[in-house]
Write a protein that holds these residues in place. Structure first.
Motif, mmCIF file in Angstrom:
data_model
loop_
_atom_site.group_PDB
_atom_site.id
_atom_site.type_symbol
_atom_site.label_atom_id
_atom_site.label_comp_id
_atom_site.label_asym_id
_atom_site.label_seq_id
_atom_site.Cartn_x
_atom_site.Cartn_y
_atom_site.Cartn_z
ATOM 1 N N GLU A 242 -0.215 -5.333 -6.033
ATOM 2 C CA GLU A 242 0.001 -6.728 -5.651
ATOM 3 C C GLU A 242 0.869 -7.429 -6.688
ATOM 4 O O GLU A 242 0.672 -7.262 -7.893
ATOM 5 C CB GLU A 242 -1.321 -7.478 -5.501
ATOM 6 C CG GLU A 242 -1.141 -8.917 -5.024
ATOM 7 C CD GLU A 242 -2.428 -9.535 -4.522
ATOM 8 O OE1 GLU A 242 -2.768 -9.319 -3.336
ATOM 9 O OE2 GLU A 242 -3.097 -10.222 -5.309
ATOM 10 N N VAL A 243 1.841 -8.195 -6.199
ATOM 11 C CA VAL A 243 2.701 -9.004 -7.064
ATOM 12 C C VAL A 243 2.566 -10.466 -6.656
ATOM 13 O O VAL A 243 2.135 -10.774 -5.540
ATOM 14 C CB VAL A 243 4.178 -8.557 -6.972
ATOM 15 C CG1 VAL A 243 4.339 -7.136 -7.475
ATOM 16 C CG2 VAL A 243 4.691 -8.667 -5.535
ATOM 17 N N GLU A 244 2.924 -11.358 -7.559
ATOM 18 C CA GLU A 244 2.788 -12.781 -7.268
ATOM 19 C C GLU A 244 3.982 -13.556 -7.780
ATOM 20 O O GLU A 244 4.775 -13.077 -8.586
ATOM 21 C CB GLU A 244 1.498 -13.329 -7.876
ATOM 22 C CG GLU A 244 1.493 -13.343 -9.398
ATOM 23 C CD GLU A 244 0.204 -13.913 -9.985
ATOM 24 O OE1 GLU A 244 -0.766 -14.072 -9.226
ATOM 25 O OE2 GLU A 244 0.177 -14.184 -11.198
ATOM 26 N N GLY A 245 4.106 -14.797 -7.288
ATOM 27 C CA GLY A 245 5.203 -15.676 -7.687
ATOM 28 C C GLY A 245 5.732 -16.422 -6.476
ATOM 29 O O GLY A 245 5.045 -16.570 -5.454
ATOM 30 N N SER A 246 6.978 -16.894 -6.564
ATOM 31 C CA SER A 246 7.621 -17.522 -5.410
ATOM 32 C C SER A 246 7.999 -16.438 -4.414
ATOM 33 O O SER A 246 7.966 -15.240 -4.729
ATOM 34 C CB SER A 246 8.869 -18.283 -5.861
ATOM 35 O OG SER A 246 9.848 -17.358 -6.342
ATOM 36 N N GLU A 247 8.419 -16.841 -3.221
ATOM 37 C CA GLU A 247 8.823 -15.848 -2.218
ATOM 38 C C GLU A 247 9.984 -14.999 -2.721
ATOM 39 O O GLU A 247 10.024 -13.788 -2.495
ATOM 40 C CB GLU A 247 9.205 -16.556 -0.911
ATOM 41 C CG GLU A 247 8.012 -16.958 -0.060
ATOM 42 C CD GLU A 247 7.152 -15.761 0.345
ATOM 43 O OE1 GLU A 247 7.720 -14.712 0.713
ATOM 44 O OE2 GLU A 247 5.917 -15.866 0.252
ATOM 45 N N ALA A 248 10.925 -15.632 -3.428
ATOM 46 C CA ALA A 248 12.064 -14.883 -3.962
ATOM 47 C C ALA A 248 11.614 -13.886 -5.025
ATOM 48 O O ALA A 248 12.082 -12.734 -5.065
ATOM 49 C CB ALA A 248 13.090 -15.848 -4.546
ATOM 50 N N LEU B 98 0.852 -1.186 0.000
ATOM 51 C CA LEU B 98 0.000 0.000 0.000
ATOM 52 C C LEU B 98 0.888 1.237 0.000
ATOM 53 O O LEU B 98 1.823 1.338 0.799
ATOM 54 C CB LEU B 98 -0.907 -0.040 1.236
ATOM 55 C CG LEU B 98 -1.971 1.023 1.454
ATOM 56 C CD1 LEU B 98 -3.113 0.428 2.269
ATOM 57 C CD2 LEU B 98 -1.396 2.221 2.188
ATOM 58 N N MET B 99 0.607 2.181 -0.913
ATOM 59 C CA MET B 99 1.374 3.424 -0.995
ATOM 60 C C MET B 99 0.430 4.613 -0.978
ATOM 61 O O MET B 99 -0.569 4.637 -1.717
ATOM 62 C CB MET B 99 2.203 3.483 -2.275
ATOM 63 C CG MET B 99 3.283 2.456 -2.403
ATOM 64 S SD MET B 99 4.181 2.742 -3.954
ATOM 65 C CE MET B 99 5.184 1.259 -4.022
ATOM 66 N N GLY B 100 0.717 5.604 -0.154
ATOM 67 C CA GLY B 100 -0.045 6.832 -0.125
ATOM 68 C C GLY B 100 0.777 7.983 -0.669
ATOM 69 O O GLY B 100 1.986 8.056 -0.426
ATOM 70 N N PHE B 101 0.139 8.893 -1.407
ATOM 71 C CA PHE B 101 0.841 10.016 -2.029
ATOM 72 C C PHE B 101 0.139 11.328 -1.697
ATOM 73 O O PHE B 101 -1.078 11.364 -1.469
ATOM 74 C CB PHE B 101 0.888 9.845 -3.549
ATOM 75 C CG PHE B 101 1.700 8.658 -3.999
ATOM 76 C CD1 PHE B 101 3.029 8.811 -4.336
ATOM 77 C CD2 PHE B 101 1.127 7.391 -4.073
ATOM 78 C CE1 PHE B 101 3.786 7.714 -4.754
ATOM 79 C CE2 PHE B 101 1.862 6.300 -4.488
ATOM 80 C CZ PHE B 101 3.198 6.462 -4.822
ATOM 81 N N PRO C 15 2.525 -5.771 -12.426
ATOM 82 C CA PRO C 15 1.974 -6.407 -11.225
ATOM 83 C C PRO C 15 0.628 -7.074 -11.508
ATOM 84 O O PRO C 15 -0.022 -6.775 -12.525
ATOM 85 C CB PRO C 15 1.814 -5.237 -10.254
ATOM 86 C CG PRO C 15 2.721 -4.170 -10.768
ATOM 87 C CD PRO C 15 2.694 -4.330 -12.258
ATOM 88 N N VAL C 16 0.214 -7.947 -10.617
ATOM 89 C CA VAL C 16 -1.101 -8.567 -10.745
ATOM 90 C C VAL C 16 -2.178 -7.500 -10.699
ATOM 91 O O VAL C 16 -3.178 -7.555 -11.423
ATOM 92 C CB VAL C 16 -1.336 -9.577 -9.593
ATOM 93 C CG1 VAL C 16 -2.717 -10.205 -9.727
ATOM 94 C CG2 VAL C 16 -0.266 -10.638 -9.608
#
Length: 301
Positions: free
Chosen positions: A114-120, A58-61, A81-82
């Protein structure tokens, strides 16, 4: 693939797992036709394996322009990103009061990424996105550390439209723009609505440029309803003007049909209407939708 019933009762199968790529892309044509070519009775879809994991941040501007520029920079870097969801101050305030999601109330704009994939992979993407965002000086930056935090971040966004309906009637627009023009278009949307004496709340899918400005009005006031419709039309014209289009996911239907000439020339529209006439010579399927009422082919009842 899909199965469709034609106007004369003929059943046709289009696409599907056993269909090769030769011939015209009738599947794409039917998907975009808004029920003007036939009645779809079955759809065949491919089920994709879910990603190993996902994590939102989460980013606020302090300004809508900074948030919009950050979105453009992320996409411009090649990261997709997803989800990149945008909410402005009016939407943040209403959603937080409804969902108690922990959103900051002292910012002008909020991004949920939100991003997805393996933990790395997730760690790498979050680090890269955070690095890009630093140039736009987010006043709030929170990365989910648990499933509970992830659910809280998404709770407000998923409740947004219902929450907004608690405070006002609204007209939800649906236009698409190049992400690089996001800061400019957000400013113009605000100016358009202010020009009609109306408020606006912006909640949309910023990552693909699919805008959903909510033009707020009182549906019991005919004058406000007219102004809301005019404001919505002006917003969609801006989308086309900057290189976007009239609709991203809600279709044209009746609401946008008279605006089709803003995006297409009469030659373009004539070609599209000829395609409809091949499938539906009498224009009996959803006849009032998609195309402007003037300039249609004469058909027998």
């Amino acid at each position: 693939g899909l199965r469709m019933v034609m106007l004369d009762g003929t059943i046709v199968d289009i696409g599907g797992s056993e269909c090769d790529a030769a011939g015209y892309d009738l599947l794409g044509l039917v998907i975009g036709s808004e029920g003007q070519l036939g009645v779809v009775t079955e759809a065949t879809v491919r089920i994709l394996r879910a990603a190993e994991g996902a994590r939102p941040m989460l980013m606020g501007f302090d300004s809508a322009e900074s948030a919009g520029a950050c979105v453009a920079a992320i996409i411009g870097s090649g990261i997709i990103p997803v989800a990149i969801e945008y909410m402005d101050r009016p939407a943040i305030k209403v959603c937080e009061a409804f969902a108690h999601a922990g959103y900051p109330l002292d910012v002008e704009a909020l991004l949920i990424i939100e991003v997805e994939g393996s933990e790395a992979e997730i760690a790498d993407l979050i680090a890269r996105i955070t690095g890009i965002a630093e140039a736009f000086k987010p006043s709030t930056l929170r990365i989910s550390q648990s499933a509970t935090e992830s659910a809280a971040i998404w709770k407000g966004r998923k409740s947004a439209f219902g929450a907004m309906g608690r405070i006002a009637d609204y007209m939800c627009m649906d236009g698409v723009i190049p992400t690089s023009r996001l800061p400019e278009v957000l400013s113009r949307i605000t100016a358009i609505c202010e020009g009609y004496g109306l408020a606006v709340a912006n909640i949309f899918h910023a990552g693909d440029g699919n805008l959903h400005p909510l033009v707020l009005y009182d549906m019991n006031d005919p004058e406000q309803l007219e102004k809301a419709e005019l404001a919505g039309g002006d917003i969609l014209k801006v989308c086309v003007e900057v290189g976007g289009c009239l609709t991203g996911e809600h279709g044209v239907g009746i609401e946008k049909r008279e605006l089709m000439s803003e995006q297409f020339t009469q030659v373009d529209l004539d070609q599209q209407m000829q395609v409809k006439s091949v499938f539906d010579p009498g224009w009996k399927l959803n006849p009032a939708k998609v195309f402007p009422l003037e300039g249609r082919p004469a058909v027998s009842a």
